[in-house]
Design a protein around this motif. Structure first.
Motif, PDB file in Angstrom:
ATOM      1  N   THR A   1       0.813  -1.216   0.000  1.00  0.00           N
ATOM      2  CA  THR A   1       0.000   0.000   0.000  1.00  0.00           C
ATOM      3  C   THR A   1       0.847   1.266   0.000  1.00  0.00           C
ATOM      4  N   ASN A   2       1.929   1.261   0.758  1.00  0.00           N
ATOM      5  CA  ASN A   2       2.726   2.477   0.902  1.00  0.00           C
ATOM      6  C   ASN A   2       3.932   2.542  -0.026  1.00  0.00           C
ATOM      7  N   GLN A   3       4.034   1.584  -0.941  1.00  0.00           N
ATOM      8  CA  GLN A   3       5.150   1.617  -1.882  1.00  0.00           C
ATOM      9  C   GLN A   3       4.915   2.650  -2.984  1.00  0.00           C
ATOM     10  N   ARG A   4       6.016   3.076  -3.575  1.00  0.00           N
ATOM     11  CA  ARG A   4       5.958   4.004  -4.696  1.00  0.00           C
ATOM     12  C   ARG A   4       6.734   3.405  -5.863  1.00  0.00           C
ATOM     13  N   LEU A   5       6.605   4.030  -7.028  1.00  0.00           N
ATOM     14  CA  LEU A   5       7.266   3.482  -8.217  1.00  0.00           C
ATOM     15  C   LEU A   5       8.767   3.331  -8.021  1.00  0.00           C
ATOM     16  N   LYS A   6       9.380   4.248  -7.324  1.00  0.00           N
ATOM     17  CA  LYS A   6      10.839   4.219  -7.208  1.00  0.00           C
ATOM     18  C   LYS A   6      11.344   3.118  -6.286  1.00  0.00           C
ATOM     19  N   ASN A   7      10.461   2.565  -5.435  1.00  0.00           N
ATOM     20  CA  ASN A   7      10.951   1.535  -4.509  1.00  0.00           C
ATOM     21  C   ASN A   7      10.055   0.302  -4.452  1.00  0.00           C
ATOM     22  N   CYS A   8       9.191   0.129  -5.435  1.00  0.00           N
ATOM     23  CA  CYS A   8       8.233  -0.978  -5.361  1.00  0.00           C
ATOM     24  C   CYS A   8       8.924  -2.313  -5.592  1.00  0.00           C
ATOM     25  N   LYS A   9       8.483  -3.310  -4.859  1.00  0.00           N
ATOM     26  CA  LYS A   9       8.978  -4.670  -5.064  1.00  0.00           C
ATOM     27  C   LYS A   9       7.904  -5.647  -4.619  1.00  0.00           C
ATOM     28  N   VAL A  10       7.880  -6.787  -5.268  1.00  0.00           N
ATOM     29  CA  VAL A  10       6.869  -7.808  -4.979  1.00  0.00           C
ATOM     30  C   VAL A  10       7.133  -8.395  -3.600  1.00  0.00           C
ATOM     31  N   GLY A  11       6.097  -8.451  -2.781  1.00  0.00           N
ATOM     32  CA  GLY A  11       6.234  -8.962  -1.422  1.00  0.00           C
ATOM     33  C   GLY A  11       5.600 -10.324  -1.231  1.00  0.00           C
ATOM     34  N   ARG A  12       5.641 -10.782   0.015  1.00  0.00           N
ATOM     35  CA  ARG A  12       5.107 -12.097   0.347  1.00  0.00           C
ATOM     36  C   ARG A  12       3.584 -12.167   0.197  1.00  0.00           C
ATOM     37  N   GLN A  13       2.936 -11.002   0.197  1.00  0.00           N
ATOM     38  CA  GLN A  13       1.479 -10.978   0.123  1.00  0.00           C
ATOM     39  C   GLN A  13       0.942 -11.188  -1.284  1.00  0.00           C
ATOM     40  N   ARG A  14       1.817 -11.467  -2.238  1.00  0.00           N
ATOM     41  CA  ARG A  14       1.350 -11.673  -3.612  1.00  0.00           C
ATOM     42  C   ARG A  14       0.277 -12.759  -3.657  1.00  0.00           C
ATOM     43  N   GLY A  15      -0.778 -12.498  -4.400  1.00  0.00           N
ATOM     44  CA  GLY A  15      -1.906 -13.415  -4.480  1.00  0.00           C
ATOM     45  C   GLY A  15      -3.037 -13.027  -3.564  1.00  0.00           C
ATOM     46  N   SER A  16      -2.745 -12.175  -2.577  1.00  0.00           N
ATOM     47  CA  SER A  16      -3.770 -11.650  -1.674  1.00  0.00           C
ATOM     48  C   SER A  16      -4.037 -10.191  -2.008  1.00  0.00           C
ATOM     49  N   PHE A  17      -5.248  -9.746  -1.764  1.00  0.00           N
ATOM     50  CA  PHE A  17      -5.613  -8.362  -2.076  1.00  0.00           C
ATOM     51  C   PHE A  17      -4.904  -7.400  -1.132  1.00  0.00           C
ATOM     52  N   GLU A  18      -4.203  -6.454  -1.692  1.00  0.00           N
ATOM     53  CA  GLU A  18      -3.667  -5.312  -0.939  1.00  0.00           C
ATOM     54  C   GLU A  18      -3.696  -4.103  -1.853  1.00  0.00           C
ATOM     55  N   TYR A  19      -4.520  -3.139  -1.495  1.00  0.00           N
ATOM     56  CA  TYR A  19      -4.717  -1.954  -2.314  1.00  0.00           C
ATOM     57  C   TYR A  19      -3.414  -1.181  -2.402  1.00  0.00           C
ATOM     58  N   ALA A  20      -2.945  -0.939  -3.620  1.00  0.00           N
ATOM     59  CA  ALA A  20      -1.668  -0.254  -3.809  1.00  0.00           C
ATOM     60  C   ALA A  20      -1.733   0.622  -5.055  1.00  0.00           C
TER      61      ALA A  20
END
Length: 440
Positions: free
Chosen positions: A133-152
């Motif tokens: 949710t709090n990531q931005r384009l300059k620092n975004c990376k895929v996290g462990r929550q992949r596959g689950s809904f997290e508004y970003a």
């Protein structure tokens, strides 16, 4: 935007009227007169400078009203994350043309962004990519929550880049050619200067319970840092034109099948739309504006609501309740009145602010008494080190960041910052004073 976070009861006379049979048969089960009365009365309780509501069916606008200083339903404002439905619609147009595939890794369209790994276009659309949710384009990376809904917001910033890469147009130009012009949306912009020339409604931020007109950087400083994620500018009437397209089954813009795909997907969120039992909807907020769209397809009705103000802790949640009341009327039911008071809630919040500042100031004011009878070391450490640490981690504990607090709740940010600095300064002063006295 999701729930970022009910005032005086409506009079007995209005309650009786809302329950009366005359509501009804008029416009798909609701009364325009009662809808207007409800919205004006409830919006007044939020103390925002103005607001607008437009109700439409598939053919035409049924109700268009503005309150307070909102100039007209043709006046544009920034709509925040309500923009995401436009981005999703553009992607689905490209899917229909065969130039984008939902289950293709997004990196195939954005090779310069290897951090996307094998995240698909579909996962970006329904917020299951693993970006936070709090990531931005300059620092975004895929996290462990992949596959689950997290508004970003970063998901839709990336979708905007895909639109530009595949179409060869800027995001704003693509919307203009393929959505805005075909629908006749003449008060919608991806450019701040053009919107200002068309009478952009001034945005407001809330400080200590008072709304002040305040411009903010465009397209923004927080997660919605790109136009595609949350900075389209449009008018209430143009938004009504936009939602009519959905109620008409896509008109010449998109197919009914694609719309149905947009309204399915991850639990509670499809492509650019939250999907609930009572409504298909999306809200948006930036630092100084709020908007929402709520559609009731089975009734062939939709509501657009915009507010040129951001009061994250009080008025904005109240407008979520007002939207629920509007939707209830579209379903032919009586709306529930607001149950919280704007003034009382802000008085309570301000009392907390005053307490924080007082706690920070007292050690400095009473320094002479402390010299005569110093506190135990553990007490001083708790006051001057423990409390600032607690204040600093509060947003993190709530799943936010200090950056977001500064932008959306500026009074809380500055009160908390001053309190923490004051407590630390008091501790440093005491330490210096203690060292001087021991040397003497």
């Amino acid at each position: 935007m999701r729930a970022f976070r009910r005032a005086f009861p409506i009079s007995l006379v209005l309650a009786l009227v809302l329950g009366a049979p005359r509501a009804s048969a008029e416009q798909g089960g609701y009364s325009k007169e009662l809808m207007e009365e409800y919205f004006r009365e409830e919006a007044a309780k939020t103390h925002v400078p103005g607001a607008a509501l437009v109700i439409t069916n598939a053919e035409h606008t049924q109700l268009s009203l503005v309150t307070g200083v909102y100039p007209s339903a043709d006046s544009p404002q920034i709509i925040g994350s309500t923009t995401k439905s436009f981005t999703a619609l553009a992607i689905m147009q490209l899917v229909e043309k065969g130039v984008v595939a939902l289950d293709t890794p997004a990196v195939a369209y954005l090779p310069e962004r290897p951090r996307l790994a094998d995240v698909t276009v579909r996962e970006l659309l329904n917020h299951t990519s693993g970006f936070g949710t709090n990531q931005r384009l300059k620092n975004c990376k895929v996290g462990r929550q992949r596959g689950s809904f997290e508004y970003a917001n970063v998901n839709y910033s990336l979708l905007g880049e895909i639109i530009e890469q595949v179409s060869g147009d800027s995001y704003a130009d693509y919307l203009q050619k393929h959505i805005l012009d075909p629908l006749g949306m003449t008060h919608t912009y991806g450019d701040l200067a053009a919107a200002q020339a068309d009478g952009l409604v001034p945005g407001n931020r809330n400080w200590f319970g008072f709304n002040f007109a305040q411009d903010m950087p465009y397209p923004g400083l927080f997660g919605s840092e790109t136009l595609a994620a949350g900075y389209l500018i449009t008018s209430p009437n143009d938004l009504a034109t936009y939602v009519r397209m959905y109620l008409q089954g896509g008109a010449a813009i998109i197919s009914q099948q694609s719309i149905e795909q947009m309204w399915q997907g991850a639990p509670n969120y499809g492509f650019g739309w939250f999907v609930g039992e009572q409504k298909i909807h999306h809200a948006g907020m930036v630092e100084n504006y709020v908007s929402s769209i709520a559609m009731v397809p089975e009734r062939g009705l939709a509501a657009v609501m915009v507010v040129p103000a951001q009061d994250y802790l009080v008025a904005s949640p109240m407008f979520e309740h007002i939207e629920d009341g509007v939707v209830a009327q579209l379903h032919g039911r009586s709306p529930a009145p607001l149950q919280s008071s704007y003034l009382l809630r802000h008085m309570g919040i301000n009392a907390v602010y005053i307490s924080l500042l007082g706690i920070a100031a007292i050690p400095l004011i009473r320094i002479r008494r402390w010299r005569a009878k110093p506190y135990p070391l553990a007490v001083d450490l708790a006051i001057h080190l423990g409390m600032p640490v607690v204040l600093c981690v509060l947003p993190l504990a709530a799943g936010s960041t200090w950056r977001m607090v500064r932008l959306f709740v500026p009074d809380a940010f500055w009160v908390t910052t001053l309190s923490a600095v004051g407590l630390l300064a008091g501790g440093v002063w005491k330490l210096q004073d203690m060292v001087k006295r021991r040397r003497a």
